[in-house]
Design a protein around this motif. Structure first.
Motif, short mmCIF file in Angstrom:
data_model
loop_
_atom_site.label_atom_id
_atom_site.label_comp_id
_atom_site.label_asym_id
_atom_site.label_seq_id
_atom_site.Cartn_x
_atom_site.Cartn_y
_atom_site.Cartn_z
N ASN A 8 0.85 -1.19 0.00
CA ASN A 8 0.00 0.00 0.00
C ASN A 8 0.88 1.24 0.00
O ASN A 8 2.12 1.13 0.01
N SER A 9 0.27 2.41 0.00
CA SER A 9 1.03 3.66 -0.15
C SER A 9 1.90 3.97 1.05
O SER A 9 2.81 4.81 0.95
N ASP A 10 1.67 3.32 2.17
CA ASP A 10 2.50 3.55 3.36
C ASP A 10 3.66 2.55 3.45
O ASP A 10 4.82 2.94 3.57
N ASN A 11 3.35 1.26 3.35
CA ASN A 11 4.43 0.29 3.55
C ASN A 11 5.38 0.17 2.36
O ASN A 11 6.48 -0.38 2.49
N LYS A 14 8.77 1.49 3.05
CA LYS A 14 9.63 0.59 3.83
C LYS A 14 10.29 -0.44 2.92
O LYS A 14 11.47 -0.75 3.06
N TYR A 199 0.90 10.69 -5.25
CA TYR A 199 2.01 10.32 -4.37
C TYR A 199 3.36 10.78 -4.93
O TYR A 199 4.41 10.28 -4.55
N LYS A 202 5.57 12.10 -2.09
CA LYS A 202 5.77 11.06 -1.07
C LYS A 202 6.71 9.97 -1.57
O LYS A 202 7.54 9.44 -0.81
#
Length: 297
Positions: A8-11, A14, A199, A202
């Motif tokens: 997803n756009s957060d992980n 990482k 994004y 980001k």
């Protein structure tokens, strides 16, 4: 036991920390390409002892990407084997770059890689070639570029920033309305391209557009990893003659540095028109990718 979770756009940020360990210049380990196609391939990831691996749906079967990172590939491979035994599935590796095929062949005697699928081969160019387009072989592109400059002498190339990104999104949205290709894959690519723009900052992407009399007529977006600039999105208004040739050259010229030696414009997905276009820019190399079945016992 490995635990895979959807991208997803957060992980994804990482997971991107591991991209510096990639041993090839294929586009599969890039934020832009992975995020755009995460649903299409049902992309999931797991991290095991400083090694990252992805599980995807590829060519109708569950497959994995070769582990990458600072840990032990032997330990990561054993973890993948255990996962496949537990779930009663074969250990297929997909999109294995040429540089990695030998690793698997040497480690597991007797395995034979499948023939690479031409549709998935990435087009790799020398950065200087696209930035300069010098010499006889680029005379066709230069003719289109010179005509564009003659027709639109006041054109401008601008880098995409937070201040102008909404204009780029508007351009892509209008482009989508007039999109002529009917294939499901082409429509998916355009839809995800628009989504990716949310994004841009980001994901630390780079991009630019060409403007004629206040109107955007072409744009391109990508990212830089190690010595390679990856081009994820490239769209132009064909009503402006030479707009595609212009954005290819300007995007390269404005993002090539002493460190950036190559440009990957990704695959053609079997689209004949796209294949003809990408070949016309004289790639330095086609980056083939292989499927490899590894025994789990």
């Amino acid at each position: 036991m490995l635990h895979f979770e959807p991208i997803n756009s957060d992980n994804i940020l990482k997971t991107a920390e591991y991209f510096k360990y990639k041993i090839s210049r294929t586009a599969d380990y890039t934020i832009g390409a992975m995020y755009m196609w995460r649903n299409h391939f049902d992309t999931q990831y797991a991290i095991f002892e400083d090694m990252i691996m992805y599980k995807v749906k590829f060519m109708g079967r569950t497959s994995f990407t070769l582990p990458a990172g600072s840990g032990s590939i032997d330990r990561a491979m054993e973890a993948l084997k255990a996962y496949c035994r537990e779930n009663n599935i074969p250990l297929w590796f997909c999109t294995v770059p040429e540089e990695a095929v030998s690793i698997l062949v040497d480690k597991y005697k007797g395995i034979v890689p499948g023939e690479p699928n031409r549709d998935f081969a990435d087009y790799l160019y020398l950065a200087e070639d696209l930035a300069e387009m010098a010499g006889r072989r680029y005379s066709g592109q230069r003719n289109h570029i010179n005509r564009f400059k003659k027709l639109y002498p006041d054109y401008k190339y601008e880098k995409i920033t937070q201040a102008n990104i909404n204009r780029v999104i508007e351009f892509l949205t209008e482009y989508q309305k007039d999109f002529k290709k009917t294939s499901k894959l082409a429509k998916e690519e355009l839809f995800r391209a628009i989504e990716l723009m949310d994004y841009f900052n980001k994901f630390n992407l780079v991009g630019g557009f060409i403007e004629v009399e206040g109107k955007i007529v072409a744009m391109s977006v990508g990212e830089i990893i190690n010595d390679t600039l990856y081009c994820h999105i490239e769209k132009a208004d064909r009503n402006y003659h030479g707009s595609y040739q212009m954005i290819v050259k300007e995007f390269a010229k404005n993002n090539v540095t002493d460190e950036v030696k190559y440009i990957n414009r990704e695959d053609d997905a079997g689209d004949e028109g796209l294949r003809t276009s990408k070949l016309s820019y004289h790639p330095y190399k086609l980056l083939n990718k292989y499927c490899v079945l590894v025994p789990v016992d």
